[in-house]
Design an enzyme around this catalytic site. Structure first.
Site, PDB file in Angstrom:
ATOM      1  N   HIS A  37       0.853  -1.183   0.000  1.00  0.00           N
ATOM      2  CA  HIS A  37       0.000   0.000   0.000  1.00  0.00           C
ATOM      3  C   HIS A  37       0.896   1.243   0.000  1.00  0.00           C
ATOM      4  O   HIS A  37       2.086   1.158   0.262  1.00  0.00           O
ATOM      5  CB  HIS A  37      -0.906   0.008   1.237  1.00  0.00           C
ATOM      6  CG  HIS A  37      -0.125   0.093   2.505  1.00  0.00           C
ATOM      7  ND1 HIS A  37       0.382  -1.011   3.153  1.00  0.00           N
ATOM      8  CD2 HIS A  37       0.286   1.160   3.239  1.00  0.00           C
ATOM      9  CE1 HIS A  37       1.060  -0.637   4.218  1.00  0.00           C
ATOM     10  NE2 HIS A  37       1.015   0.694   4.294  1.00  0.00           N
ATOM     11  N   HIS A 107       5.698   6.282  -0.775  1.00  0.00           N
ATOM     12  CA  HIS A 107       6.458   5.095  -1.158  1.00  0.00           C
ATOM     13  C   HIS A 107       5.635   3.848  -0.869  1.00  0.00           C
ATOM     14  O   HIS A 107       4.660   3.895  -0.126  1.00  0.00           O
ATOM     15  CB  HIS A 107       7.790   5.025  -0.396  1.00  0.00           C
ATOM     16  CG  HIS A 107       7.623   4.864   1.072  1.00  0.00           C
ATOM     17  ND1 HIS A 107       7.309   5.937   1.906  1.00  0.00           N
ATOM     18  CD2 HIS A 107       7.680   3.772   1.873  1.00  0.00           C
ATOM     19  CE1 HIS A 107       7.193   5.501   3.135  1.00  0.00           C
ATOM     20  NE2 HIS A 107       7.409   4.188   3.152  1.00  0.00           N
TER      21      HIS A 107
END
Length: 174
Positions: A37, A107
């Site tokens: 995620h 990220h």
């Protein structure tokens, strides 16, 4: 429960990352693909209902964002893929990232490794250099929490839809 908001990549993007990685090797502690995620904001220990009540108005009317995973990088102890997306920082701010002590750096965490052994991930950073996923549109922000059961480390608790802007309209509020 430890809570955070995230964007979840679609299955074909997850598959592309997994294919680019190949068979993960020894050394780092790999995050399973079902846990991948892009964190928008981390809240720590929080009440799900209270956090959802704060998020609903903060995310209401926000536009969907186009997102793309890019090449690798590391933080101390973390191997990740970078993320690009116009409007992503504003969306993260609306979700509460501006309350954190560090600047927002989107990220996708792939693995964790001992901070004193960054060489353990060097082959993986080399392998993923030049990686870029297709661009996809994130249509929802997901409130996630730590799972108390075997399987994925995180579970989806609530979803907050993002608005699909009409062509020629305003791209993002605020």
């Amino acid at each position: 429960m430890r809570l955070f908001t995230a964007l979840c990549p679609p299955p074909d993007v997850v598959a592309a990352v997994a294919a680019a990685l190949g068979e993960p090797g020894p050394g780092p502690r790999w995050s399973p693909p079902e846990d991948w995620h892009i964190t928008l904001a981390y809240y720590g220990e929080a009440d799900e209902d209270e956090r959802a009540a704060e998020l609903a108005p903060a995310l209401a009317g926000r536009n969907s964002v186009d997102v793309r995973l890019t090449g690798p990088g590391t933080f101390p102890g973390v191997l990740w893929l970078g993320v690009t997306g116009e409007g992503l920082p504003r969306l993260a701010e609306a979700a509460g990232a501006d309350r954190e002590d560090r600047p927002y750096r989107p990220h996708l965490t792939l693995a964790r490794f001992p901070r004193d052994r960054p060489r353990t991930v060097r082959p993986w950073t080399q392998l993923l250099t030049g990686f870029a996923s297709r661009t996809w549109t994130a249509h929802e922000v997901v409130l996630m929490g730590g799972a108390d059961t075997p399987g994925p480390r995180y579970r989806r608790l609530r979803a907050f839809p993002l608005r699909t802007p009409s062509s020629g309209g305003v791209r993002d509020r605020g």
